[in-house]
Design an enzyme around this catalytic site. Structure first.
Site, PDB file in Angstrom:
ATOM      1  N   GLU A   1       0.678  -1.012  -0.060  1.00  0.00           N
ATOM      2  CA  GLU A   1      -0.073  -0.105  -0.135  1.00  0.00           C
ATOM      3  C   GLU A   1       0.745   1.204   0.064  1.00  0.00           C
ATOM      4  OE1 GLU A   1      -3.305  -0.214   2.797  1.00  0.00           O
ATOM      5  OE2 GLU A   1      -4.218  -1.843   1.931  1.00  0.00           O
TER       6      GLU A   1
ATOM      7  N   GLU B   1      -4.612  -8.838  -0.497  1.00  0.00           N
ATOM      8  CA  GLU B   1      -5.829  -8.596   0.651  1.00  0.00           C
ATOM      9  C   GLU B   1      -6.964  -8.379   0.542  1.00  0.00           C
ATOM     10  OE1 GLU B   1      -4.434  -5.484   3.510  1.00  0.00           O
ATOM     11  OE2 GLU B   1      -2.282  -5.910   3.339  1.00  0.00           O
TER      12      GLU B   1
HETATM   13  O1  AHR Z   1      -5.053  -6.143   6.908  1.00  0.00           O
HETATM   14  C1  AHR Z   1      -5.263  -4.812   7.774  1.00  0.00           C
HETATM   15  C2  AHR Z   1      -4.570  -3.729   6.957  1.00  0.00           C
HETATM   16  O2  AHR Z   1      -5.259  -3.416   5.799  1.00  0.00           O
HETATM   17  C3  AHR Z   1      -3.115  -3.914   6.267  1.00  0.00           C
HETATM   18  O3  AHR Z   1      -2.272  -3.874   7.176  1.00  0.00           O
HETATM   19  C4  AHR Z   1      -3.067  -2.854   5.341  1.00  0.00           C
HETATM   20  O4  AHR Z   1      -2.335  -3.306   4.070  1.00  0.00           O
HETATM   21  C5  AHR Z   1      -4.548  -2.701   4.979  1.00  0.00           C
HETATM   22  O5  AHR Z   1      -4.753  -1.296   4.664  1.00  0.00           O
END
Ligand code: AHR
Length: 505
Positions: free
Chosen positions: A175, A306
């Site tokens: 991110e 994710e």
């Molecule tokens: O999964 C929780 C958080 O969500 C992670 O650390 C981040 O990459 C995303 O914003």
């Protein structure tokens, strides 16, 4: 009763469903690593070298293909040298993203690689771009994967590991548009090229470098990355600085500021959640379409590293720990995601649910020495036959299976199918909170032998598992499948997930 017909062509083979679409994610966040995977060698909880054995056994039963670590946002403030060497001498730090708690670095590189070995899973390591250096990342790769003699190899051996490990999946930041450095796409793309250059292939260990990619529907970000590795419209040979591009997408039932409770919700919240879950189809289509322009041969993978539901934390728990319960609604979010993933298998190389234990849409919840399998866990288990199988196209036509949700329409029956080693696996979800759905499986181009089916459902969508009621939502045999002249027929109860498995005749 709403009805749906699913035409499944048994003789038309789609792309292979990579087992990595069933991947996982473990961040130094709340009780995912500490208390979840790691209890330490002196713990009364049965462990091997500090790693919880009940967690390992439960995950092994899912055939988990990979585990992403150490973040997430944490990855971009993690300095790997702090997590090797004698544990008591490791420096401590503050985990500024998650709860501002002290991190003692007891779970580091050696512990993570030991965990992967116990799980039989491939490691996916996320390197630090946000606050690290090119040299730091380059040396981590050397430490892990180089054989022979070199400064990092000597350090690894001093720390007790002779042989190099094999590591394929390597994340270049996380991110970078947000917690990983608040960068512009152009700057992040340049850094991805630079860092990737120094993440070397040592010996025959070949890295699959994954550039930090877009959030949700930010197709411009993907395009900026793709422009770095293709030579669209020019003569020169394109350079593959990275082999994959990530994207993150979370399912919510409303705005970010009001995510709502994991367990206390009504039917409208549920339908909004399912609409949000369905959005993953459009998002993957969007990113894939951009990638197709620059990489028509589909050599670069899309990596959804994710995904999952994000609710308010459980009352009384640390807001920075992201601990949430997991109901039948979460299970249906997972099952519909997998149907979408199977359809995108040609471009989607990997997907990692966030996160494996005690954080967000977890497989497992621990409480001291107690371990609970969540409804989401059971979807992964019921669907594991799709891993590395050949996808089969499913054409679904519903009658009365659509619901109006706000100004959108939600199709409440979802399905996908695959074949592996002569066995067909069909997954079916009924997302309707109240109505059953009669589904006809119109099988073309082949015949199936005796089917066996399983169902995951409960009396209400809010049902979930706790240490006291650990099997409130768990799969059972389903005997409601009848054989017809052209295929199979079954009635899916409201809010249910069913898998049907049968040999090809
Ligand atoms: O999964 C929780 C958080 O969500 C992670 O650390 C981040 O990459 C995303 O914003």
């Amino acid at each position: 009763m709403p009805t749906a017909t699913a035409i499944i062509n048994l003789d038309i083979e789609g792309p292979t469903i990579s087992r990595h679409l069933y991947g996982h994610f473990a961040e130094h966040l709340g009780r995912c690593v500490y208390g979840g995977f790691w209890v330490g060698e002196d713990s009364p909880v049965p462990n091997e070298g500090g790693i919880r054995l009940d967690v390992v056994a439960a995950l092994r039963a899912l055939d988990i293909p990979n585990l992403r670590w150490p973040g997430g946002c944490f990855a971009d403030e993690y300095h790997w040298r702090d997590g090797v060497g004698p544990r008591e001498q490791r420096p401590r730090m503050v985990n500024t993203h998650w709860g501002n708690v002290e991190e003692n670095n007891h779970f580091g590189t050696h512990e993570f690689m030991a965990l992967c070995e116990l799980l039989g899973a491939e490691p996916y390591i996320s390197g630090n771009v946000g606050s690290g250096t090119v040299r730091e990342m380059s040396e981590w790769v050397e430490y892990l994967t180089r054989d022979g003699d070199s400064p990092m190899v000597r350090l690894r051996k001093e720390n007790g590991r002779e042989e190099p490990w094999r590591v394929k999946y390597w994340g270049i930041g996380n991110e970078t548009w947000g917690c990983g450095g608040n960068m512009r796409a152009e700057y992040s793309a340049d850094l991805a090229r630079q860092y990737a250059t120094y993440c070397r292939d040592h010996g025959d260990n070949k890295l699959y470098r994954i550039a930090s990619g877009a959030s949700d529907a930010d197709y411009k970000w993907t395009e900026t990355l793709m422009q770095q590795i293709s030579c669209f419209g020019c003569e020169a040979t394109p350079k593959n600085f990275f082999q994959g591009i990530s994207v993150h997408y979370y399912t919510l039932s409303g705005p970010w500021e009001a995510k709502g409770s994991a367990t206390e919700f009504d039917a409208e919240d549920h339908y909004r959640t399912m609409l949000s879950a369905h959005r993953i189809d459009r998002i993957l289509t969007g990113h894939s379409t951009v990638m197709d322009v620059y990489d028509p041969g589909r050599t670069v993978g899309l990596v959804l590293d994710e995904w999952g539901t994000w609710w308010d934390v459980e009352p009384g728990t640390d807001p920075g720990f992201l601990f949430q319960q997991n109901t039948l609604r979460d299970a249906l979010v997972a099952s519909t995601h997998f149907d979408v993933f199977h359809r995108h298998a040609a471009r989607l190389h990997m997907a990692n649910i966030a996160q494996t234990v005690n954080v967000l849409q977890a497989m497992l919840l621990t409480d001291g020495d107690a371990l609970v399998l969540t409804p989401t866990y059971h979807v992964f288990e019921m669907n594991k036959g799709h891993q590395d199988a050949t996808s089969l196209p499913v054409h679904l036509r519903g009658e009365g299976t659509r619901r109006t949700v706000g100004d959108a329409e939600l199709e409440t029956v979802s399905a996908s199918a695959s074949v592996k080693d002569g066995t067909v696996l069909i997954s079916l979800s009924n997302l309707d909170a109240e109505e059953p759905a009669e589904v006809t499986l119109d099988l073309r181009g082949g015949r199936l032998g005796e089917p066996a089916a399983r169902i995951l459902t409960a009396d209400k969508l809010q049902a979930h598992n706790t240490p006291e009621a650990a099997t409130a939502v768990s799969p059972t045999a389903f005997d409601g499948v009848s054989v017809t002249a052209g295929g199979l027929r079954l009635t899916l109860p409201p809010h249910s997930f069913v898998t049907v498995q049968a040999p090809l005749d």
